[in-house]
Design a protein around this motif. Sequence first.
Motif, short mmCIF file in Angstrom:
data_model
loop_
_atom_site.label_atom_id
_atom_site.label_comp_id
_atom_site.label_asym_id
_atom_site.label_seq_id
_atom_site.Cartn_x
_atom_site.Cartn_y
_atom_site.Cartn_z
N LEU A 1 43.27 -3.30 33.58
CA LEU A 1 42.65 -2.08 34.11
C LEU A 1 42.31 -2.25 35.59
O LEU A 1 42.45 -1.33 36.39
CB LEU A 1 41.39 -1.74 33.31
CG LEU A 1 41.58 -1.20 31.89
CD1 LEU A 1 40.23 -1.04 31.21
CD2 LEU A 1 42.34 0.11 31.90
N GLN A 2 41.84 -3.43 35.95
CA GLN A 2 41.46 -3.67 37.34
C GLN A 2 42.66 -3.68 38.28
O GLN A 2 42.49 -3.59 39.50
CB GLN A 2 40.70 -5.00 37.43
CG GLN A 2 39.34 -4.94 36.74
CD GLN A 2 38.64 -6.27 36.66
OE1 GLN A 2 39.28 -7.31 36.53
NE2 GLN A 2 37.31 -6.27 36.75
N GLU A 3 43.88 -3.79 37.74
CA GLU A 3 45.09 -3.78 38.55
C GLU A 3 45.61 -2.37 38.82
O GLU A 3 46.56 -2.18 39.58
CB GLU A 3 46.19 -4.59 37.85
CG GLU A 3 45.90 -6.07 37.74
CD GLU A 3 45.93 -6.76 39.10
OE1 GLU A 3 46.79 -6.42 39.92
OE2 GLU A 3 45.05 -7.62 39.33
N LEU A 4 45.03 -1.36 38.21
CA LEU A 4 45.53 0.01 38.32
C LEU A 4 44.97 0.67 39.59
O LEU A 4 44.07 1.51 39.54
CB LEU A 4 45.16 0.81 37.07
CG LEU A 4 45.76 0.30 35.75
CD1 LEU A 4 45.23 1.10 34.57
CD2 LEU A 4 47.29 0.36 35.80
N ASP A 5 45.53 0.32 40.72
CA ASP A 5 45.02 0.82 42.00
C ASP A 5 45.28 2.31 42.19
O ASP A 5 44.43 3.04 42.73
CB ASP A 5 45.68 0.05 43.16
CG ASP A 5 45.30 -1.42 43.17
OD1 ASP A 5 44.20 -1.75 42.67
OD2 ASP A 5 46.09 -2.24 43.65
N SER B 1 54.09 -0.49 34.41
CA SER B 1 54.33 -1.77 35.07
C SER B 1 53.18 -2.76 34.88
O SER B 1 53.38 -3.98 35.02
CB SER B 1 54.59 -1.57 36.56
OG SER B 1 53.42 -1.11 37.23
N VAL B 2 51.99 -2.27 34.56
CA VAL B 2 50.81 -3.14 34.51
C VAL B 2 50.32 -3.40 33.08
O VAL B 2 49.97 -4.53 32.73
CB VAL B 2 49.65 -2.52 35.34
CG1 VAL B 2 48.36 -3.31 35.14
CG2 VAL B 2 50.03 -2.47 36.82
N LEU B 3 50.32 -2.38 32.25
CA LEU B 3 49.67 -2.50 30.95
C LEU B 3 50.62 -3.02 29.88
O LEU B 3 51.80 -2.66 29.84
CB LEU B 3 49.12 -1.14 30.50
CG LEU B 3 48.05 -0.50 31.37
CD1 LEU B 3 47.55 0.79 30.72
CD2 LEU B 3 46.88 -1.45 31.63
N ASP B 4 50.08 -3.84 28.99
CA ASP B 4 50.76 -4.23 27.77
C ASP B 4 50.25 -3.34 26.64
O ASP B 4 49.41 -2.45 26.85
CB ASP B 4 50.50 -5.70 27.45
CG ASP B 4 51.12 -6.62 28.50
OD1 ASP B 4 52.24 -6.31 28.95
OD2 ASP B 4 50.48 -7.64 28.85
N ASP B 5 50.73 -3.59 25.42
CA ASP B 5 50.25 -2.80 24.28
C ASP B 5 48.74 -2.90 24.15
O ASP B 5 48.06 -1.92 23.86
CB ASP B 5 50.93 -3.27 22.99
CG ASP B 5 52.40 -2.87 22.94
OD1 ASP B 5 52.78 -1.96 23.70
OD2 ASP B 5 53.15 -3.47 22.15
N GLU B 6 48.22 -4.10 24.34
CA GLU B 6 46.77 -4.29 24.30
C GLU B 6 46.22 -4.13 25.72
O GLU B 6 46.57 -4.90 26.62
CB GLU B 6 46.41 -5.67 23.75
CG GLU B 6 44.90 -5.90 23.65
CD GLU B 6 44.55 -7.29 23.15
OE1 GLU B 6 43.35 -7.61 23.10
OE2 GLU B 6 45.48 -8.05 22.82
N ILE B 7 45.39 -3.13 25.91
CA ILE B 7 44.82 -2.87 27.23
C ILE B 7 43.56 -3.72 27.41
O ILE B 7 42.60 -3.59 26.64
CB ILE B 7 44.48 -1.37 27.40
CG1 ILE B 7 45.74 -0.52 27.21
CG2 ILE B 7 43.86 -1.12 28.77
CD1 ILE B 7 45.47 0.97 27.25
N VAL B 8 43.55 -4.58 28.41
CA VAL B 8 42.42 -5.47 28.66
C VAL B 8 41.85 -5.20 30.05
O VAL B 8 42.48 -4.56 30.89
CB VAL B 8 42.83 -6.95 28.53
CG1 VAL B 8 43.29 -7.24 27.12
CG2 VAL B 8 43.91 -7.31 29.53
N LEU B 9 40.64 -5.70 30.26
CA LEU B 9 39.93 -5.44 31.51
C LEU B 9 40.73 -5.88 32.72
O LEU B 9 40.83 -5.13 33.72
CB LEU B 9 38.58 -6.15 31.49
CG LEU B 9 37.76 -6.07 32.80
CD1 LEU B 9 37.37 -4.63 33.10
CD2 LEU B 9 36.54 -6.98 32.70
N ALA B 10 41.31 -7.06 32.67
CA ALA B 10 42.05 -7.58 33.84
C ALA B 10 43.18 -6.64 34.24
O ALA B 10 43.44 -6.45 35.44
CB ALA B 10 42.59 -8.97 33.53
#
Length: 435
Positions: free
Chosen positions: A293-297, A282-291
């Motif tokens: 990662l910070q949403e992965l509670d 639900s959070v990550l796209d193909d390109e994993i970016v810092l913003a």
Amino acid sequence: MSQPNSRPPAPSGTPLLGHTVDFVRNPFGFVRRSVDTTGDAFRMQLLGRDVYVLAHPDYVETALLNRESFAKLDDFEVAFGEALLSVEGEQWQRQRHAMEEFFSPTRIRDHAATMVGVARTRIDDWPSGGSIRVDEEMQKVALQNLFEVVLGQSLSDEEIAELTVAANALNYWFKPTTWALPNWVPTPARRKFHRGAKDLRKRAKTLLADTGDSPREESLLATLAALRDDPDSAFDQSEVLDQVVGMLFAGHETTALAMTYALHQIGSHSEVAEQFHAEIDSVLDDEIVLADLQELDYLDQIINESLRLYPPVHAIPRVTTERVDIGDYTLPADAEVLLSVWSLHRDERFYDDPLRFNPDRWEQTTPQTQEYAFIPFGSGPRICIGRHFARLEMKAVLATIGQRFRVDAEDDIEVAPRMTTQPAGAVPIQIHERP
């Protein structure tokens, strides 16, 4: 009720040997039983040598905040020389100040993409539907991240294998069957330790050599090399070399263990894995970016729970520099002290159903509210300088793996305390490509 100025009591033992056999056979079990029967501060007797164990947040807080009365053991200097891990006083302050900017949260966040890239490269060869040794794979990932981000160099697979063997050997100094003996006894474990320390130091000298590849300017290695060459920095060649030796061990070992235990627990609990993958999707796209990662509670909760149940540093050793009061007791000067992180993290007074892996327990609390009942990185002034690096690396690597693979643990896990909390054997997991 103890008498004023009395030493902590000792659990029942045997004549001459004291608690040596019980401790060597099962260190964690012995400490847990002793806390239950004797109290949160007790004295264990190892071949006539007293070692004091503290297993309550209040006692641990006293020891970690009072740096004047509780110093590092000489064992750290044996392993790491004058590295940040082992020095005290003004020298520690000078070293910490020189390196803390590099490990600041702001600067570490700049390396999230590198950490994701390293993880993707390493997992490209994983066989879908097959089995891997996750303990070995996480060491490779962590060591490559250490070199790419902290030391500003790249490693070949052969160099990774050599460094892994050398770094692992440092754990043998704290093998219970050896640690219970006087330091002058030449055990096989101590011989392995000295060979590993020699190999690590040789590699550190190569990294700092004037010839060969230059480290990237933004790396810590470049900072250390500049300090070595600056006559006003007070860093000499030996002290800078020791920093690199310390980083080669501490900069990857504990993070590799934390990721190993986290993946094993994800693979052992289907309901955790389901929620882990649902959040990633639900959070990550193909390109994993810092913003992102910070949403992965929920991943944060998994990491906290893994660090609680399997803290990579199971005990923090100290030695008293003077007589010091702990609760109703008094520890003598020159007393060896172990702060039992393992016991704190698994105590039912501080955690409901403490032996259960339950990331949901962190939904309503935080590491900060648990205070000294949760200290996977230590606490107080000497809290681990690399904690922000470790947590971001764990999150980047676990998210990258979870995006591509589902993991299934093959066996239960057993641990063997050394300098760090080592698996007692191989940790195999089955991996399956996700659609």
